[in-house]
Design an enzyme around this catalytic site. Structure first.
Site, short mmCIF file in Angstrom:
data_model
loop_
_atom_site.label_atom_id
_atom_site.label_comp_id
_atom_site.label_asym_id
_atom_site.label_seq_id
_atom_site.Cartn_x
_atom_site.Cartn_y
_atom_site.Cartn_z
N LEU A 175 2.39 -3.14 1.25
CA LEU A 175 2.24 -2.68 0.14
C LEU A 175 2.72 -0.97 -0.33
O LEU A 175 2.75 -0.35 0.62
CB LEU A 175 0.56 -2.33 -0.22
CG LEU A 175 0.35 -1.81 -1.58
CD1 LEU A 175 0.60 -2.65 -2.73
CD2 LEU A 175 -1.54 -1.61 -1.77
N ASP A 176 3.65 -1.29 -1.17
CA ASP A 176 4.24 0.10 -1.68
C ASP A 176 5.14 0.61 -0.72
O ASP A 176 5.19 2.03 -0.61
CB ASP A 176 3.18 1.16 -2.18
CG ASP A 176 2.40 0.60 -3.40
OD1 ASP A 176 2.63 -0.32 -4.16
OD2 ASP A 176 1.33 1.10 -3.49
N SER A 177 5.75 -0.16 -0.08
CA SER A 177 6.36 0.33 1.28
C SER A 177 7.86 -0.40 1.38
O SER A 177 8.48 0.06 2.36
CB SER A 177 5.76 0.13 2.60
OG SER A 177 4.57 0.65 2.64
#
Length: 284
Positions: free
Chosen positions: A227-229
């Site tokens: 996530l969001d990486s």
């Protein structure tokens, strides 16, 4: 397009003579390079390059050009791509209830800035239908819950395949895509409302306000199962102060989100982004 170009991207182990070999091949076949950029990551031992050349004047057709580049690039042991500027990509915009990123991309598409065809807009709510259908763009609603996620994503994948979509843009879609979906369709760009890696996850502006930061940001990145990486394509920041409320941060953040996302989409569609590991090189 009256004078189309070919765009060659390569990421491979760094070694001597890469640029000379590529430029020599283009010259040998009567080509003219109109843009060239490259970067060597010395720590990673990686070469990353982009060459754009005119198609007119070459003594090779497109299949021959691809075969010729392959003969040079394959022995270098890396990844390479060949694109043509007159091949118009098809994109899908995914949204939820927030409209600022969707409206910005729709406007830029109407202004001819994106260089792509919007095949469809998809949402888990019908809220933004009124902005899309008057433009003659199909609007699809696919409701999604934790219990229905697998079936919903199967329906979404079928829709992307039937419409020949090349890229999905999450214009504030606000849903997490499953690893299975991303394995089946990995070409996805997201806009996150913080300067990643700071304040990942939900309500980053609330987190930033609570922390008393002096800068807030927005990040456009490729989506990965983490996530969001995913690899970052573009970011923007704006200064804030103790006088700003959470609502002020959200308002200022919307402007950054629109700009960072539109820049990232344009860079991707112009084949100016190369990923390696969890990083990108952006040839602007």
């Amino acid at each position: 397009m009256s004078n189309p170009t070919a765009i060659f991207l390569i990421s491979c182990p760094d070694q001597k003579g890469i640029v000379a070999r590529l430029a020599g091949f283009v010259y040998q076949h009567g080509g003219n390079i109109v843009d060239s950029d490259h970067h060597s990551d010395l720590q990673a031992g990686r070469f990353l390059g982009r060459i754009e050349l005119e198609v007119e004047g070459l003594d090779l057709d497109r299949a021959g050009l691809r075969k010729g580049f392959a003969a040079i690039a394959d022995p270098m042991g890396g990844h390479w791509e060949l694109h043509f500027s007159d091949v118009v990509p098809r994109i899908a915009l995914w949204c939820s209830k927030q409209e600022h990123c969707l409206l910005d991309l729709l406007w830029r598409h109407q202004a001819g800035e994106l260089g792509a065809e919007i095949a469809l807009v998809l949402s888990n709510h019908a809220t933004l239908r009124r902005h899309v259908e008057p433009l003659g763009i199909p609007f699809h609603v696919v409701p999604i819950t934790r219990e229905t996620r697998e079936a919903a994503e199967a329906r979404e994948l079928a829709l992307l395949r039937s419409e020949g979509v090349d890229l999905v843009i999450l214009a504030k879609y606000m849903q997490v895509l499953s690893p299975a979906f991303l394995e089946a369709f990995p070409s996805v760009i997201n806009i996150h409302h913080s300067f990643l890696p700071a304040f990942a996850g939900a309500q980053p502006y609330h987190q930033a306000h609570a922390r008393g930061v002096k800068l807030i940001g927005a990040t456009a990145h490729y989506v990965t199962p983490d996530l969001d990486s995913g690899p970052i394509i573009d970011q923007d920041v704006v200064r804030v102060s103790h006088r700003d409320t959470v609502e002020d941060l959200v308002r200022k953040g919307r402007d950054m989100e629109r700009l960072a996302l539109s820049r990232a989409v344009r860079l991707h569609l112009q084949h100016r982004v190369l990923t390696y590991g969890n990083k990108t090189v952006v040839f602007e």
